[in-house]
Design a protein around this motif. Structure first.
Motif, PDB file in Angstrom:
ATOM      1  N   GLY A 129       0.581  -1.354  -0.008  1.00 51.23           N
ATOM      2  CA  GLY A 129      -0.018   0.133  -0.213  1.00 51.23           C
ATOM      3  C   GLY A 129       0.720   1.381  -0.067  1.00 51.23           C
ATOM      4  N   ILE A 130       2.072   1.089   0.223  1.00 50.42           N
ATOM      5  CA  ILE A 130       2.945   2.373   0.150  1.00 50.42           C
ATOM      6  C   ILE A 130       2.933   2.954  -1.285  1.00 50.42           C
ATOM      7  CG2 ILE A 130       5.142   3.179   0.374  1.00 50.42           C
ATOM      8  CD1 ILE A 130       4.117   2.809   3.014  1.00 50.42           C
ATOM      9  N   ARG A 131       2.943   4.439  -1.225  1.00 50.12           N
ATOM     10  CA  ARG A 131       2.857   5.194  -2.626  1.00 50.12           C
ATOM     11  C   ARG A 131       3.827   6.317  -2.603  1.00 50.12           C
ATOM     12  NH1 ARG A 131       0.999   1.149  -3.714  1.00 50.12           N
ATOM     13  NH2 ARG A 131      -1.005   0.769  -4.487  1.00 50.12           N
ATOM     14  N   SER A 132       4.923   6.122  -1.647  1.00 47.37           N
ATOM     15  CA  SER A 132       5.994   7.110  -1.613  1.00 47.37           C
ATOM     16  C   SER A 132       7.260   6.310  -1.293  1.00 47.37           C
ATOM     17  CB  SER A 132       5.744   8.264  -0.700  1.00 47.37           C
ATOM     18  OG  SER A 132       6.526   9.294  -0.929  1.00 47.37           O
ATOM     19  N   LEU A 133       8.267   6.674  -2.017  1.00 45.20           N
ATOM     20  CA  LEU A 133       9.449   5.962  -1.967  1.00 45.20           C
ATOM     21  C   LEU A 133      10.563   7.068  -1.887  1.00 45.20           C
ATOM     22  CD1 LEU A 133       9.195   2.794  -3.865  1.00 45.20           C
ATOM     23  CD2 LEU A 133       8.906   2.882  -1.573  1.00 45.20           C
ATOM     24  N   LEU A 134      11.978   6.813  -1.026  1.00 43.13           N
ATOM     25  CA  LEU A 134      12.935   7.690  -0.955  1.00 43.13           C
ATOM     26  C   LEU A 134      14.242   6.952  -1.430  1.00 43.13           C
ATOM     27  CD1 LEU A 134      14.196  10.150   0.359  1.00 43.13           C
ATOM     28  CD2 LEU A 134      14.186   9.279   2.553  1.00 43.13           C
ATOM     29  N   VAL A 135      14.770   7.591  -2.610  1.00 43.49           N
ATOM     30  CA  VAL A 135      15.692   7.059  -3.440  1.00 43.49           C
ATOM     31  C   VAL A 135      16.890   7.850  -3.163  1.00 43.49           C
ATOM     32  CG1 VAL A 135      16.146   6.498  -5.940  1.00 43.49           C
ATOM     33  CG2 VAL A 135      14.022   6.602  -5.323  1.00 43.49           C
ATOM     34  N   GLY A 136      18.045   7.014  -2.932  1.00 48.81           N
ATOM     35  CA  GLY A 136      19.448   7.556  -2.549  1.00 48.81           C
ATOM     36  C   GLY A 136      20.328   7.337  -3.813  1.00 48.81           C
ATOM     37  N   ASP A 137      20.038   6.818  -4.989  1.00 50.74           N
ATOM     38  CA  ASP A 137      20.982   6.495  -6.018  1.00 50.74           C
ATOM     39  C   ASP A 137      20.107   6.863  -7.369  1.00 50.74           C
ATOM     40  OD1 ASP A 137      23.336   4.552  -6.688  1.00 50.74           O
ATOM     41  OD2 ASP A 137      21.690   4.249  -8.443  1.00 50.74           O
ATOM     42  N   LEU A 138      21.095   7.538  -8.110  1.00 47.91           N
ATOM     43  CA  LEU A 138      20.774   8.001  -9.440  1.00 47.91           C
ATOM     44  C   LEU A 138      20.205   6.909 -10.475  1.00 47.91           C
ATOM     45  CD1 LEU A 138      20.580  10.918 -10.383  1.00 47.91           C
ATOM     46  CD2 LEU A 138      22.720  10.568 -11.609  1.00 47.91           C
ATOM     47  N   GLY A 139      20.996   5.681 -10.555  1.00 46.18           N
ATOM     48  CA  GLY A 139      20.770   4.669 -11.414  1.00 46.18           C
ATOM     49  C   GLY A 139      19.425   4.135 -11.016  1.00 46.18           C
ATOM     50  N   ALA A 140      19.393   3.851  -9.672  1.00 51.03           N
ATOM     51  CA  ALA A 140      18.129   2.973  -9.062  1.00 51.03           C
ATOM     52  C   ALA A 140      16.836   4.036  -9.385  1.00 51.03           C
ATOM     53  CB  ALA A 140      18.167   2.975  -7.775  1.00 51.03           C
ATOM     54  N   LEU A 141      17.032   5.527  -9.316  1.00 57.76           N
ATOM     55  CA  LEU A 141      15.743   6.530  -9.729  1.00 57.76           C
ATOM     56  C   LEU A 141      15.309   6.166 -11.171  1.00 57.76           C
ATOM     57  CD1 LEU A 141      14.101   9.022  -9.022  1.00 57.76           C
ATOM     58  CD2 LEU A 141      16.085  10.369  -9.623  1.00 57.76           C
ATOM     59  N   GLU A 142      16.310   6.033 -11.951  1.00 57.49           N
ATOM     60  CA  GLU A 142      16.054   5.942 -13.606  1.00 57.49           C
ATOM     61  C   GLU A 142      15.334   4.547 -13.976  1.00 57.49           C
ATOM     62  OE1 GLU A 142      16.218   5.393 -17.940  1.00 57.49           O
ATOM     63  OE2 GLU A 142      17.310   4.163 -16.319  1.00 57.49           O
ATOM     64  N   VAL A 143      15.749   3.647 -13.119  1.00 60.91           N
ATOM     65  CA  VAL A 143      15.278   2.113 -13.023  1.00 60.91           C
ATOM     66  C   VAL A 143      13.815   2.286 -12.624  1.00 60.91           C
ATOM     67  CG1 VAL A 143      15.138  -0.074 -12.374  1.00 60.91           C
ATOM     68  CG2 VAL A 143      17.405   0.762 -13.089  1.00 60.91           C
ATOM     69  N   LEU A 144      13.402   2.958 -11.515  1.00 55.47           N
ATOM     70  CA  LEU A 144      12.168   3.060 -10.959  1.00 55.47           C
ATOM     71  C   LEU A 144      11.306   3.870 -11.850  1.00 55.47           C
ATOM     72  CD1 LEU A 144      13.090   3.586  -7.299  1.00 55.47           C
ATOM     73  CD2 LEU A 144      12.017   1.641  -8.196  1.00 55.47           C
ATOM     74  N   ARG A 145      11.454   4.834 -12.517  1.00 54.91           N
ATOM     75  CA  ARG A 145      10.944   5.449 -13.498  1.00 54.91           C
ATOM     76  C   ARG A 145      10.463   4.770 -14.618  1.00 54.91           C
ATOM     77  NH1 ARG A 145      11.772   7.266 -18.369  1.00 54.91           N
ATOM     78  NH2 ARG A 145      13.925   6.864 -18.368  1.00 54.91           N
ATOM     79  N   ARG A 146      11.399   3.741 -14.993  1.00 56.62           N
ATOM     80  CA  ARG A 146      10.928   2.894 -16.082  1.00 56.62           C
ATOM     81  C   ARG A 146       9.797   2.010 -15.747  1.00 56.62           C
ATOM     82  NH1 ARG A 146      16.607   0.928 -18.568  1.00 56.62           N
ATOM     83  NH2 ARG A 146      15.085  -0.473 -19.684  1.00 56.62           N
TER      84      ARG A 146
END
Length: 300
Positions: A129-146
């Protein structure tokens, strides 16, 4: 720089931007490490009349059980509060050496397996049910966007960048937005004109520590708050604490400390709200009715 769309500002214009409910700022209480701390924060917010819009957690999804995440999601859904959880392992806790000598890479994902662990955390948190995540890595951010784009992750999932990902200028803010960030944590020591430059480069909400943990500078910027809000709106005012222990990763071994720190962060927010009312009452107008569409409130 002006020709490239990123002028250097000497003064800070009023941003004039707002969140979806019309307010220029919201309060975020960081280091809410589990359901017990969240319950303490909510109770203190009720007692002091502080409108807490978002809570964030730093120990990571992997440090919470399914039952704990579900409990936090339920509280957030009932109260209309965004519950933001940090993703996965990080370099500072890994076997590598660089993160032991500099915080600059502390939240980075070392190797593809660590990125995969961040994705696993995201999938588990969203399934609960979580709809907000905290990202600390640039590559992980782009993967999550995809993964949002292909439907693997919810389309309305908030991806918040960590203060450990350096963001100190407009061009970098624009890059973070292109890579998938939906709210950006900026450097703790930026001037008001610096914040205005970032606001000119992106329409995303800005997250700024108004009181900064010691390991991020230890600044207390209360009397700048009205100028900050006018220049950076929409802005999340994060209430960290000076002279407070680092509690990551959190757990029962710390006893009542995390909950007491949460209560004090809410008290600091109450002080700031009163100060804003004295400095610029126009900034404290009540929001429009209904739940804001841009908050990553849990879905349970």
């Amino acid at each position: 720089m002006s020709a490239l769309g990123h002028p250097v500002l000497q003064t800070a214009p009023d941003a004039g931007s707002r969140f979806s409910d019309g307010v220029p700022y919201r309060f975020e209480i960081p280091s809410v490490e589990g359901p017990g701390v969240l319950e303490a924060v909510v109770a203190e917010a009720d007692r002091l009349g502080v409108p807490v819009a978002r809570v964030s957690q730093g120990s990571g999804v992997m440090m919470l059980s399914d039952a704990e995440i579900t409990r936090m999601a339920r509280i957030g859904a009932e109260r209309g509060i965004e519950v933001n959880l940090f993703l996965g392992p990080r370099a500072a806790w890994d076997t590598g050496g660089q993160a032991k000598v500099t915080q600059a890479v502390g939240a980075a994902a070392r190797g593809n397996a660590m990125v995969a662990a961040c994705v696993a955390d995201a999938l588990r948190a969203c399934s609960l049910g979580i709809r907000s995540l905290l990202v600390g890595d640039l590559g992980a951010l782009e993967v999550l966007r995809r993964l949002k784009e292909d439907g693997t992750l919810p389309a309305r999932l908030v991806l918040k960048t960590s203060v450990l990902m350096p963001l100190t200028n407009g061009p970098t803010a624009a890059i973070y937005e292109r890579l998938g960030a939906t709210t950006v944590n900026v450097g703790t020591d930026l001037t008001v004109p610096h914040l205005a430059e970032i606001r000119a480069a992106t329409g995303l909400p800005i997250d700024l520590y108004l009181e900064v943990p010691d390991d991020q500078g230890g600044f207390v910027r209360f009397y700048e708050v009205a100028d900050i809000v006018r220049a950076a709106a929409p802005v999340y005012l994060k209430m960290g604490l000076r002279n407070a222990p680092n509690i990551y990763p959190s757990g029962g071994h710390l006893g009542a400390v995390p909950a007491e720190l949460g209560r004090e962060r809410v008290r600091r927010a109450a002080l700031v709200r009163e100060l804003i009312e004295r400095l610029d009452p126009e900034l404290t107008k009540a929001p429009a009715g209904g739940r804001p569409r841009d908050l990553g409130v849990p879905e349970v």
